[in-house]
Design a protein around this motif. Structure first.
Motif, PDB file in Angstrom:
ATOM      1  N   GLY A  57      39.422   5.046  34.527  1.00 54.05           N
ATOM      2  CA  GLY A  57      40.765   5.607  34.382  1.00 54.05           C
ATOM      3  C   GLY A  57      41.863   4.584  34.134  1.00 54.05           C
ATOM      4  O   GLY A  57      43.037   4.856  34.390  1.00 54.05           O
ATOM      5  N   VAL A  58      41.510   3.399  33.624  1.00 54.80           N
ATOM      6  CA  VAL A  58      42.543   2.427  33.267  1.00 54.80           C
ATOM      7  C   VAL A  58      43.202   2.917  31.964  1.00 54.80           C
ATOM      8  O   VAL A  58      42.508   3.201  30.985  1.00 54.80           O
ATOM      9  CB  VAL A  58      41.947   1.011  33.064  1.00 54.80           C
ATOM     10  CG1 VAL A  58      43.015   0.038  32.578  1.00 54.80           C
ATOM     11  CG2 VAL A  58      41.315   0.506  34.355  1.00 54.80           C
ATOM     12  N   PRO A  59      44.522   3.052  31.948  1.00 53.61           N
ATOM     13  CA  PRO A  59      45.177   3.556  30.733  1.00 53.61           C
ATOM     14  C   PRO A  59      45.011   2.601  29.553  1.00 53.61           C
ATOM     15  O   PRO A  59      44.933   1.374  29.742  1.00 53.61           O
ATOM     16  CB  PRO A  59      46.651   3.669  31.138  1.00 53.61           C
ATOM     17  CG  PRO A  59      46.804   2.841  32.359  1.00 53.61           C
ATOM     18  CD  PRO A  59      45.467   2.753  33.025  1.00 53.61           C
ATOM     19  N   ALA A  60      44.974   3.189  28.361  1.00 58.86           N
ATOM     20  CA  ALA A  60      44.704   2.404  27.147  1.00 58.86           C
ATOM     21  C   ALA A  60      45.659   1.224  27.000  1.00 58.86           C
ATOM     22  O   ALA A  60      45.261   0.163  26.503  1.00 58.86           O
ATOM     23  CB  ALA A  60      44.792   3.317  25.926  1.00 58.86           C
ATOM     24  N   GLU A  61      46.915   1.376  27.457  1.00 61.32           N
ATOM     25  CA  GLU A  61      47.873   0.271  27.236  1.00 61.32           C
ATOM     26  C   GLU A  61      47.572  -0.961  28.092  1.00 61.32           C
ATOM     27  O   GLU A  61      48.147  -2.019  27.875  1.00 61.32           O
ATOM     28  CB  GLU A  61      49.330   0.735  27.399  1.00 61.32           C
ATOM     29  CG  GLU A  61      49.713   1.373  28.707  1.00 61.32           C
ATOM     30  CD  GLU A  61      49.435   2.889  28.778  1.00 61.32           C
ATOM     31  OE1 GLU A  61      48.623   3.394  27.978  1.00 61.32           O
ATOM     32  OE2 GLU A  61      50.014   3.542  29.669  1.00 61.32           O
ATOM     33  N   ARG A  62      46.665  -0.830  29.047  1.00 65.76           N
ATOM     34  CA  ARG A  62      46.287  -2.023  29.817  1.00 65.76           C
ATOM     35  C   ARG A  62      44.850  -2.455  29.551  1.00 65.76           C
ATOM     36  O   ARG A  62      44.267  -3.220  30.319  1.00 65.76           O
ATOM     37  CB  ARG A  62      46.543  -1.797  31.320  1.00 65.76           C
ATOM     38  CG  ARG A  62      48.036  -1.692  31.664  1.00 65.76           C
ATOM     39  CD  ARG A  62      48.328  -2.120  33.099  1.00 65.76           C
ATOM     40  NE  ARG A  62      47.483  -1.435  34.059  1.00 65.76           N
ATOM     41  CZ  ARG A  62      47.733  -0.228  34.584  1.00 65.76           C
ATOM     42  NH1 ARG A  62      48.822   0.416  34.235  1.00 65.76           N
ATOM     43  NH2 ARG A  62      46.895   0.319  35.440  1.00 65.76           N
ATOM     44  N   ILE A  63      44.278  -1.941  28.458  1.00 68.13           N
ATOM     45  CA  ILE A  63      42.950  -2.423  28.034  1.00 68.13           C
ATOM     46  C   ILE A  63      43.138  -3.124  26.684  1.00 68.13           C
ATOM     47  O   ILE A  63      43.640  -2.539  25.740  1.00 68.13           O
ATOM     48  CB  ILE A  63      41.941  -1.274  27.846  1.00 68.13           C
ATOM     49  CG1 ILE A  63      41.908  -0.368  29.086  1.00 68.13           C
ATOM     50  CG2 ILE A  63      40.543  -1.834  27.558  1.00 68.13           C
ATOM     51  CD1 ILE A  63      40.993   0.844  28.924  1.00 68.13           C
TER      52      ILE A  63
END
Ligand code: ATP
Ligand code: MG
Ligand code: MG
Ligand code: MG
Length: 480
Positions: A144-150
């Motif tokens: 569940g890590v949001p795309a903006e922090r991957i």
């Protein structure tokens, strides 16, 4: 949480997930000529990954003593100047030998960080190897890590498999794509997120690398698939401690606060007058006492080649910094006692070798302080001559001779000259250095060991000052 408690929490967590707790291997690798010093937790399991060795367990966890002061991973020049690099550090790791793979590795890492160490999820960023959609999906959909922090990190460093997210132990050996976890220390610190142009700052600090071991790279550069996909992870204990102790720099964690205080006391009791407790020099000393002590524990002694040479170089660099702070007699060995206080419980071999380590360092210091004394005499004489002629530029040839023949560090010459209002003829120094290097090159090269090429004079080795470490692309290294 103190460093000792963090180490235990990590090992116990993975033990609860079916991992065997395995002791750290020595910093001097047993029988691996491709390695100068142990540079990662996976080193002792290299043959297990390659399928040459079998263990009674398929999952392991360790706290590994590592040294990165040469070879592929060389952080020597960062030490004292970044908040996060040491020559010696402890790498916490969990390993799967053909057992679990990406899904469980990522899930375990997340569970440990967010439910045991209680790190706020929104401060964590992750990177994945650009082509690794599987890892990306696990982070995004499962964890569940949001795309903006991957962040996908590609091969932007000059060719396939050169990415920061493709981990290699050395030029050969087990390797594979990896996913790294970063902690955001907040806007008070300079630096951009991973993958951005200013990522090298100390704001977003990489804390943990999870490597998906899939290949063995051979000398010809060919990637051979490993018998079984495996997992190798490494988390810097000191970096995690900084996060958990709510400080920014590794040098502010409990272990280093104690070592820095001991370093200051040692320098002050050896001739300095209340040296600056915040100076980079003191950090270098506090860092280097660990690398020097642990290499001596494992049987290395200062010398003119191989590991002994690297040890000598690190020790002299520390001594030089002490001299810079005002120490005039041996001080470095005095810090060993505090190091044993801090780390003797986790590494009993250190406590056992305390007397030997202290003695070896003391002897090296006595020798090097003598070098400094001889150099100072020559330097003073040259300055007197200069004074007579009214010149304010110190001759580059003499500066080079001091450095080359007497082992007197060039920046020490520059320091002393600066104090006298004199500048060193840098161009003259460089020219003398180039001449010397050309002569050395003509005399040939010699190989210390596979993968580590030292370029120097094979017959007349002048000492530590000519080390050229191929992989770090440093052309000349002073003891600075
Ligand atoms: P960096 O990019 O910060 O130099 P790295 O990518 O070279 O780190 P890895 O080879 O991935 O590091 O090692 C695994 C972990 O070990 C890192 O995530 C970090 O926490 C820690 N680590 C690496 N180098 C050092 C060092 N010189 N001092 C302290 N910790 C380190
Ligand atoms: Mg690095
Ligand atoms: Mg990195
Ligand atoms: Mg890394």
């Amino acid at each position: 949480m103190k460093a000792a408690e963090i180490r235990q929490t990590f090992l116990k967590f993975f033990e609860s997930k079916g991992h065997q707790i395995v002791a750290s291997s020595p910093v001097v690798p047993g029988d691996d000529p491709t390695l100068l010093f142990t540079n990662a937790g996976m080193n002792q399991f290299k043959d297990v990954f390659l399928g040459f060795d079998k263990r009674a367990y398929s999952r392991a966890t360790t706290s590994q003593k590592c040294i990165r002061a040469g070879g592929k991973h060389n952080d020597l020049d960062n030490v004292g100047y970044t908040a996060r690099h040491h020559t010696f550090f402890e790498m916490l790791g969990n390993f799967s030998f053909g057992d679990y793979f990406k899904h469980d590795a990522i899930s375990y890492a997340w569970e440990l960080l967010t439910t045991k160490f209680m790190l706020p999820a929104e401060k964590l960023w992750v990177t994945v190897y650009a082509e690794d959609d599987e890892a990306y999906e696990i982070w995004n959909k499962v964890v569940g890590v949001p795309a903006e922090r991957i962040v996908r990190i590609g091969d932007n460093k000059g060719g396939r498999y050169m990415s920061d997210n493709f981990w290699m132990m050395g030029d050969t050996g087990p390797c594979g794509p990896c996913t790294e976890i970063f902690y955001d220390h907040g806007p008070d610190v300079a630096g951009g997120p991973p993958g951005s142009p200013n990522e090298d700052g100390d704001r977003y600090i990489e804390i943990w690398n999870n490597v998906f071991m899939q290949f063995n790279r051979t000398e010809d550069g060919v990637m051979h698939r490993l018998p079984k996909p495996s997992v190798d992870t490494g988390m810097g204990l000191e970096r995690l401690a900084a996060v958990l102790q709510h400080v920014h720099s590794n040098y502010e964690i409990d272990t280093f606060v104690a070592l820095l205080a001991a370093a200051k006391a040692a320098v002050d009791s050896s001739g300095a007058q209340d040296c600056d407790k915040d100076s980079a020099s003191l950090k270098v000393i506090a860092d280097h006492i660990r690398a020097c002590s642990f290499t001596i524990v494992d049987g290395v002694i200062p010398g003119n080649e191989g590991r002994g040479y690297v040890l000598r170089r690190i020790a002299r660099r520390a001594i030089r910094h002490g001299y810079k702070l005002g120490a005039r007699t041996p001080f470095f060995h005095k810090i060993v006692a505090e190091l044993v206080n801090q780390m003797g419980e986790a590494y009993p071999e250190l406590r056992q070798a305390q007397a030997r380590v202290t003695e070896v360092l003391k002897q090296e210091e006595e020798r090097f302080f003598q070098t400094i004394a001889n150099g100072m005499e020559i330097l003073e004489a040259a300055l007197v001559e200069m004074g007579k002629s009214g010149s304010t530029v110190f001759d580059g040839d003499t500066a080079f001779k001091l450095h080359d023949t007497y082992g007197f560090p060039a920046d020490l010459t520059a320091d002393v000259c600066r104090e006298r209002g004199v500048t060193v003829d840098q161009a003259g120094f460089e020219a003398a250095m180039t001449r010397q290097r050309e002569q050395a090159r003509a005399a040939g090269k010699f190989k210390m060991a596979a993968g580590l090429e030292y370029k120097g004079q094979p017959t007349a080795f002048h000492g530590y000052e000519h080390l050229v470490c191929e992989s770090s692309k440093v052309t000349a290294v002073y003891v600075d």
